[in-house]
Design a protein around this motif. Structure first.
Motif, short mmCIF file in Angstrom:
data_model
loop_
_atom_site.label_atom_id
_atom_site.label_comp_id
_atom_site.label_asym_id
_atom_site.label_seq_id
_atom_site.Cartn_x
_atom_site.Cartn_y
_atom_site.Cartn_z
N ASP A 112 0.83 -1.21 0.00
CA ASP A 112 0.00 0.00 0.00
C ASP A 112 0.86 1.26 0.00
O ASP A 112 0.54 2.24 -0.67
N LEU A 113 1.93 1.21 0.75
CA LEU A 113 2.84 2.36 0.82
C LEU A 113 3.42 2.66 -0.57
O LEU A 113 3.44 3.81 -1.01
N ALA A 114 3.87 1.60 -1.25
CA ALA A 114 4.42 1.77 -2.59
C ALA A 114 3.36 2.35 -3.52
O ALA A 114 3.63 3.29 -4.27
N ALA A 116 0.81 4.15 -2.82
CA ALA A 116 0.54 5.55 -2.46
C ALA A 116 1.54 6.49 -3.15
O ALA A 116 1.24 7.65 -3.38
N TYR A 117 2.72 5.97 -3.49
CA TYR A 117 3.73 6.78 -4.19
C TYR A 117 3.78 6.43 -5.67
O TYR A 117 4.75 6.71 -6.34
N ASN A 118 2.72 5.77 -6.13
CA ASN A 118 2.60 5.39 -7.53
C ASN A 118 3.81 4.56 -7.97
O ASN A 118 4.42 4.78 -9.01
N PHE A 119 4.14 3.61 -7.13
CA PHE A 119 5.33 2.81 -7.32
C PHE A 119 4.91 1.34 -7.34
O PHE A 119 4.09 0.93 -6.52
N THR A 120 5.44 0.57 -8.28
CA THR A 120 5.15 -0.86 -8.28
C THR A 120 6.27 -1.58 -7.54
O THR A 120 7.42 -1.54 -7.97
N HIS A 124 11.78 -6.14 -1.71
CA HIS A 124 12.26 -5.29 -0.62
C HIS A 124 13.03 -6.16 0.34
O HIS A 124 12.88 -7.38 0.35
#
Ligand SMILES: [Zn+2]
Ligand SMILES: [Zn+2]
Ligand SMILES: [Zn+2]
Length: 142
Positions: A112-114, A116-120, A124
Motif C-alpha cells: 500500500d505504501l508503494a 501511495a507513491y505510484n510505485f510498483t 524489498h
C-alpha cells in the motif's frame, strides 16, 4: 521444484553451464541463515576459493543470491525465488541473524505504501538490528 533443478533452469536460461561447483555453492547456501563470503568458502572447502567467488558473482547477477547489508559488511543468502520470503533481525553484539517469518500485515502495508507513491513494488529487504535475547542482559545499551 528442487532448488538444484531450479538452479539448472536459471543457468540454462542464461546460457550458463551447470557445474558441480555451482551446485555445491547452492547447496551450501541452502536451508540456513545468511553466510558471509568467508563462511561460504569454508563450507565449500573442496572447491577452489576463486571458483566460489566467481559462482557467487554469477548468482548475484542472475538474482539467485542476494546480499544482506549489515553495516559495512554483507552476508549472502538465496533470493526469494529459492527461499521463502522473510526478513532478518541481526544482533549488533554477537552477529547472530534471526529470521523473521513473513508477516502478511507488514507485506500488505509495504504494498500500500508503494502504491501511495505510484510505485510498483518488486522486492524489498527489511533488516532490523539490535540485541538478541542472549546479549541483552550482558550488554545493556550499546
Ligand atoms: Zn534469511
Ligand atoms: Zn547477540
Ligand atoms: Zn517482506
Amino acid at each position: 521444484m528442487q532448488p538444484s533443478a531450479q538452479l539448472e533452469q536459471v543457468l540454462k536460461q542464461h546460457g550458463q553451464s551447470v557445474t558441480a561447483a555451482r551446485q555445491a555453492v547452492l547447496a551450501a547456501l541452502q536451508g540456513q541463515e545468511p553466510l558471509t563470503m568467508g563462511e561460504l568458502v569454508i563450507r565449500c572447502n573442496d572447491i577452489d576459493r576463486a571458483t566460489v567467488y566467481r559462482s557467487v558473482a554469477l548468482f548475484e547477477r542472475l538474482s539467485i543470491v542476494q546480499r544482506l547489508q549489515a553495516g559495512w559488511k554483507y552476508k549472502l543468502e538465496l533470493s526469494d525465488a529459492f527461499h521463502e520470503h522473510h526478513h532478518h533481525a541481526t544482533c549488533l553484539h554477537c552477529g547472530q541473524v534471526v529470521p523473521l517469518s513473513e508477516d502478511p500485515k507488514l507485506e500488505a502495508y509495504l504494498h500500500d505504501l508503494a502504491v501511495a507513491y505510484n510505485f510498483t513494488l518488486r522486492k524489498h529487504q527489511i533488516e532490523l538490528s539490535g540485541l538478541c535475547a542472549t546479549c541483552q542482559p550482558t550488554v545493556g545499551s550499546l
